[in-house]
Design a protein around this motif. Structure first.
Motif: not given
Length: 144
Positions: A38, A41, A44, A47
């Motif tokens: 990724f 942050w 991520y 996701s």
């Protein structure tokens, strides 16, 4: 029996990322690194399934000296005064008007970040002045 040398401070809150980013600014900490695969942050977090997005955040002292701060989403809001609070050591070693000036300057910086000034506790026979504040979700802390 060995004593434990490390500890983590955990905040229960409604918006861990928002509160965590506030504390990163207050303490000069950094947020979590992007997991492998990724770019950030935030990428991520996006996701994850919707119900898990923004459910936690962690702040770390880049020097490794201070404790990690972990923030986790909980459904209930803050109802009463904190039983535990952080003292942010802003004016260590300063006294009198010089101490108050430093506390007030840091308070202004933190208010601009979303913190709230509560009250200045002026020095007495036992304690130096400190300034009580709240973070972006109302958790109390002191500038000391």
């Amino acid at each position: 029996m060995a004593s434990i040398k490390e500890f983590q401070v955990t905040f229960d809150c409604a918006e861990p990322v928002r509160v965590g980013r506030f504390w990163c600014e207050v303490l000069g900490y950094v947020g979590p690194a992007a997991p492998e695969g990724f770019e950030s942050w935030d990428a991520y977090d996006r996701s994850l399934p919707a119900e898990q997005q923004g459910s936690w955040f962690a702040c770390s002292d880049p020097t490794g000296a201070g404790p990690r701060i972990y923030l986790q989403r909980v459904p209930e809001g803050k109802v009463v005064k904190n039983r535990l609070h952080l003292d942010v050591r802003t004016a260590t070693g300063l006294v009198g008007e010089e101490r108050v000036r430093v506390l007030e300057a840091e308070c202004e910086r933190l208010v601009a970040l979303g913190g709230t000034r509560v009250r200045l506790l002026v020095a007495d026979e036992e304690n130096e002045s400190c300034l009580v504040m709240q973070d972006v979700e109302g958790n109390e802390f002191c500038l000391d």
